[in-house]
Design a protein around this motif. Sequence first.
Motif, PDB file in Angstrom:
ATOM      1  N   ALA A 203       0.821  -1.204   0.000  1.00  0.00           N
ATOM      2  CA  ALA A 203       0.000   0.000   0.000  1.00  0.00           C
ATOM      3  C   ALA A 203       0.854   1.253   0.000  1.00  0.00           C
ATOM      4  O   ALA A 203       0.471   2.281  -0.563  1.00  0.00           O
ATOM      5  CB  ALA A 203      -0.922   0.003   1.223  1.00  0.00           C
ATOM      6  N   THR A 204       2.027   1.184   0.614  1.00  0.00           N
ATOM      7  CA  THR A 204       2.895   2.360   0.724  1.00  0.00           C
ATOM      8  C   THR A 204       3.784   2.552  -0.495  1.00  0.00           C
ATOM      9  O   THR A 204       3.985   3.682  -0.949  1.00  0.00           O
ATOM     10  CB  THR A 204       3.790   2.239   1.977  1.00  0.00           C
ATOM     11  N   VAL A 205       4.296   1.457  -1.042  1.00  0.00           N
ATOM     12  CA  VAL A 205       5.303   1.556  -2.102  1.00  0.00           C
ATOM     13  C   VAL A 205       4.740   1.254  -3.492  1.00  0.00           C
ATOM     14  O   VAL A 205       4.976   2.007  -4.443  1.00  0.00           O
ATOM     15  CB  VAL A 205       6.498   0.612  -1.803  1.00  0.00           C
ATOM     16  N   LEU A 206       3.996   0.165  -3.614  1.00  0.00           N
ATOM     17  CA  LEU A 206       3.551  -0.259  -4.944  1.00  0.00           C
ATOM     18  C   LEU A 206       2.312   0.479  -5.444  1.00  0.00           C
ATOM     19  O   LEU A 206       2.237   0.863  -6.609  1.00  0.00           O
ATOM     20  CB  LEU A 206       3.274  -1.770  -4.949  1.00  0.00           C
ATOM     21  N   LEU A 207       1.338   0.668  -4.573  1.00  0.00           N
ATOM     22  CA  LEU A 207       0.064   1.206  -5.035  1.00  0.00           C
ATOM     23  C   LEU A 207       0.058   2.692  -5.403  1.00  0.00           C
ATOM     24  O   LEU A 207      -0.605   3.065  -6.381  1.00  0.00           O
ATOM     25  CB  LEU A 207      -1.028   0.941  -3.984  1.00  0.00           C
ATOM     26  N   PRO A 208       0.731   3.595  -4.660  1.00  0.00           N
ATOM     27  CA  PRO A 208       0.598   5.028  -4.966  1.00  0.00           C
ATOM     28  C   PRO A 208       0.833   5.409  -6.423  1.00  0.00           C
ATOM     29  O   PRO A 208      -0.009   6.105  -7.011  1.00  0.00           O
ATOM     30  CB  PRO A 208       1.604   5.685  -4.020  1.00  0.00           C
ATOM     31  N   PRO A 209       1.945   4.976  -7.083  1.00  0.00           N
ATOM     32  CA  PRO A 209       2.104   5.375  -8.489  1.00  0.00           C
ATOM     33  C   PRO A 209       1.055   4.758  -9.406  1.00  0.00           C
ATOM     34  O   PRO A 209       0.650   5.362 -10.403  1.00  0.00           O
ATOM     35  CB  PRO A 209       3.509   4.879  -8.848  1.00  0.00           C
ATOM     36  N   ILE A 210       0.572   3.569  -9.042  1.00  0.00           N
ATOM     37  CA  ILE A 210      -0.447   2.910  -9.854  1.00  0.00           C
ATOM     38  C   ILE A 210      -1.786   3.640  -9.718  1.00  0.00           C
ATOM     39  O   ILE A 210      -2.487   3.872 -10.712  1.00  0.00           O
ATOM     40  CB  ILE A 210      -0.589   1.432  -9.443  1.00  0.00           C
ATOM     41  N   ILE A 211      -2.123   4.017  -8.498  1.00  0.00           N
ATOM     42  CA  ILE A 211      -3.381   4.731  -8.274  1.00  0.00           C
ATOM     43  C   ILE A 211      -3.340   6.116  -8.927  1.00  0.00           C
ATOM     44  O   ILE A 211      -4.334   6.595  -9.474  1.00  0.00           O
ATOM     45  CB  ILE A 211      -3.672   4.853  -6.768  1.00  0.00           C
ATOM     46  N   ALA A 212      -2.175   6.761  -8.879  1.00  0.00           N
ATOM     47  CA  ALA A 212      -2.034   8.069  -9.537  1.00  0.00           C
ATOM     48  C   ALA A 212      -2.284   7.930 -11.037  1.00  0.00           C
ATOM     49  O   ALA A 212      -2.963   8.768 -11.655  1.00  0.00           O
ATOM     50  CB  ALA A 212      -0.646   8.637  -9.273  1.00  0.00           C
ATOM     51  N   LYS A 213      -1.775   6.877 -11.636  1.00  0.00           N
ATOM     52  CA  LYS A 213      -1.984   6.619 -13.060  1.00  0.00           C
ATOM     53  C   LYS A 213      -3.453   6.314 -13.343  1.00  0.00           C
ATOM     54  O   LYS A 213      -4.026   6.787 -14.345  1.00  0.00           O
ATOM     55  CB  LYS A 213      -1.096   5.454 -13.504  1.00  0.00           C
ATOM     56  N   LEU A 214      -4.077   5.539 -12.459  1.00  0.00           N
ATOM     57  CA  LEU A 214      -5.489   5.204 -12.614  1.00  0.00           C
ATOM     58  C   LEU A 214      -6.346   6.464 -12.575  1.00  0.00           C
ATOM     59  O   LEU A 214      -7.287   6.613 -13.363  1.00  0.00           O
ATOM     60  CB  LEU A 214      -5.911   4.245 -11.497  1.00  0.00           C
ATOM     61  N   ARG A 215      -6.028   7.384 -11.670  1.00  0.00           N
ATOM     62  CA  ARG A 215      -6.807   8.612 -11.540  1.00  0.00           C
ATOM     63  C   ARG A 215      -6.690   9.490 -12.790  1.00  0.00           C
ATOM     64  O   ARG A 215      -7.630  10.192 -13.141  1.00  0.00           O
ATOM     65  CB  ARG A 215      -6.333   9.380 -10.307  1.00  0.00           C
ATOM     66  N   LEU A 216      -5.552   9.448 -13.448  1.00  0.00           N
ATOM     67  CA  LEU A 216      -5.403  10.195 -14.695  1.00  0.00           C
ATOM     68  C   LEU A 216      -6.278   9.605 -15.791  1.00  0.00           C
ATOM     69  O   LEU A 216      -6.865  10.327 -16.598  1.00  0.00           O
ATOM     70  CB  LEU A 216      -3.936  10.210 -15.136  1.00  0.00           C
ATOM     71  N   LEU A 217      -6.361   8.267 -15.799  1.00  0.00           N
ATOM     72  CA  LEU A 217      -7.161   7.596 -16.826  1.00  0.00           C
ATOM     73  C   LEU A 217      -8.657   7.711 -16.547  1.00  0.00           C
ATOM     74  O   LEU A 217      -9.453   7.909 -17.462  1.00  0.00           O
ATOM     75  CB  LEU A 217      -6.765   6.115 -16.898  1.00  0.00           C
ATOM     76  N   GLU A 218      -9.037   7.569 -15.266  1.00  0.00           N
ATOM     77  CA  GLU A 218     -10.453   7.577 -14.895  1.00  0.00           C
ATOM     78  C   GLU A 218     -10.646   8.489 -13.686  1.00  0.00           C
ATOM     79  O   GLU A 218     -10.749   8.029 -12.546  1.00  0.00           O
ATOM     80  CB  GLU A 218     -10.924   6.149 -14.569  1.00  0.00           C
ATOM     81  N   PRO A 219     -10.693   9.801 -13.887  1.00  0.00           N
ATOM     82  CA  PRO A 219     -10.823  10.738 -12.754  1.00  0.00           C
ATOM     83  C   PRO A 219     -12.130  10.614 -11.989  1.00  0.00           C
ATOM     84  O   PRO A 219     -12.244  11.117 -10.873  1.00  0.00           O
ATOM     85  CB  PRO A 219     -10.701  12.110 -13.417  1.00  0.00           C
ATOM     86  N   GLY A 220     -13.114   9.920 -12.560  1.00  0.00           N
ATOM     87  CA  GLY A 220     -14.384   9.751 -11.867  1.00  0.00           C
ATOM     88  C   GLY A 220     -14.356   8.658 -10.817  1.00  0.00           C
ATOM     89  O   GLY A 220     -15.305   8.498 -10.045  1.00  0.00           O
ATOM     90  N   ILE A 221     -13.270   7.879 -10.765  1.00  0.00           N
ATOM     91  CA  ILE A 221     -13.170   6.793  -9.785  1.00  0.00           C
ATOM     92  C   ILE A 221     -12.543   7.322  -8.502  1.00  0.00           C
ATOM     93  O   ILE A 221     -11.459   7.898  -8.517  1.00  0.00           O
ATOM     94  CB  ILE A 221     -12.322   5.627 -10.344  1.00  0.00           C
ATOM     95  N   ARG A 222     -13.234   7.122  -7.389  1.00  0.00           N
ATOM     96  CA  ARG A 222     -12.711   7.466  -6.067  1.00  0.00           C
ATOM     97  C   ARG A 222     -12.136   6.190  -5.449  1.00  0.00           C
ATOM     98  O   ARG A 222     -12.785   5.148  -5.449  1.00  0.00           O
ATOM     99  CB  ARG A 222     -13.808   8.041  -5.181  1.00  0.00           C
ATOM    100  N   VAL A 223     -10.924   6.288  -4.921  1.00  0.00           N
ATOM    101  CA  VAL A 223     -10.220   5.105  -4.428  1.00  0.00           C
ATOM    102  C   VAL A 223     -10.039   5.187  -2.915  1.00  0.00           C
ATOM    103  O   VAL A 223      -9.563   6.192  -2.395  1.00  0.00           O
ATOM    104  CB  VAL A 223      -8.839   4.950  -5.106  1.00  0.00           C
ATOM    105  N   GLU A 224     -10.409   4.125  -2.251  1.00  0.00           N
ATOM    106  CA  GLU A 224     -10.139   3.972  -0.818  1.00  0.00           C
ATOM    107  C   GLU A 224      -9.165   2.813  -0.653  1.00  0.00           C
ATOM    108  O   GLU A 224      -9.404   1.718  -1.172  1.00  0.00           O
ATOM    109  CB  GLU A 224     -11.415   3.688  -0.040  1.00  0.00           C
ATOM    110  N   ILE A 225      -8.065   3.048   0.044  1.00  0.00           N
ATOM    111  CA  ILE A 225      -7.051   2.009   0.256  1.00  0.00           C
ATOM    112  C   ILE A 225      -7.116   1.554   1.710  1.00  0.00           C
ATOM    113  O   ILE A 225      -6.944   2.352   2.627  1.00  0.00           O
ATOM    114  CB  ILE A 225      -5.639   2.511  -0.083  1.00  0.00           C
ATOM    115  N   VAL A 226      -7.393   0.276   1.903  1.00  0.00           N
ATOM    116  CA  VAL A 226      -7.419  -0.325   3.239  1.00  0.00           C
ATOM    117  C   VAL A 226      -6.053  -0.958   3.485  1.00  0.00           C
ATOM    118  O   VAL A 226      -5.643  -1.871   2.762  1.00  0.00           O
ATOM    119  CB  VAL A 226      -8.522  -1.388   3.353  1.00  0.00           C
TER     120      VAL A 226
END
Length: 300
Positions: free
Chosen positions: A113-136
């Motif tokens: 969650a700390t190392v792998l996901l942040p750059p991936i989620i940032a990329k996802l938000r650029l592609l689909e800004p309508g998606i809100r992401v919650e990370i558990v």
Amino acid sequence: MHICMDWRAVKFDWNKARAFLVTAEEGSLSAAARALGMSQPTLGRQVDGLEQELGIVLFQRVGRGLTLTPSGLELLEHVREMGQAAGRVSLTALGQSQAIAGTICISASETYATVLLPPIIAKLRLLEPGIRVEIVVSNQASDLRRREADIAIRSFRPTEPDLIAKKIGDAEARLYATPAYIEKLGYPTKPYDLRHADFINLDHSGMMMKGLNTLGLGLTEANFPLMTESYLVMWELVREGAAIGILDAFIGDADPTVRRVLADLEPLTFPMWLVAHRELATSRRIRMVYDFLAEELKRN
């Protein structure tokens, strides 16, 4: 004792019932409050309110915990069925949704969650800004059937028939330490050279020591003077030169402050699985994010 009442005459509040259910499963008000993300007094009022509405006592205090009364035990089975039904309704409704925009909940361990996901989620938000992401963030497996998360990254394949899973690849866990600590050990070249080294333990079960000893290290409890269940704390201890730690090589090799210990030592390997509930496969949003994560996290 059998609960005898006209349920149609009871004004039943699901929020209070859920408070009762989680308190019964967690064993205390404090643990249940943490699980539900609410204050303990608020949770206590909901449980008290349910007791008043039903006219029965649900819990008895035992030390710092709670134990169910006979009436509470009988009610628990009914409320648990209600919770499962509510979860199925939620899953079905989400599964039928064809909208991309909306919220998605992803569960992962601390390090991922700390190392792998942040750059991936940032990329996802650029592609689909309508998606809100919650990370558990949890080192324990989230219960996808109870909607604790929509998608989870796990190190084991699920056995539940109502879950779908895709293997991303195999991760290699290797030993790391600072250059100064490796020098202090005399630049070890074989497993036996680590017999006097200090390691950071990550669990009380002895599984870590057992796993390392399969590689020929011959460690004992004396080699583990430090203990934490947090991978992030472990890694900071490694970076401070306190001892040797173990981490996914994909993450460890990218840290310039540490080096592999016994670089040629066979790694401990574990699989990486992407998991979701089978009913979510019909949701465009869940499917899109699931496939996106699978591609971005793929290990060759």
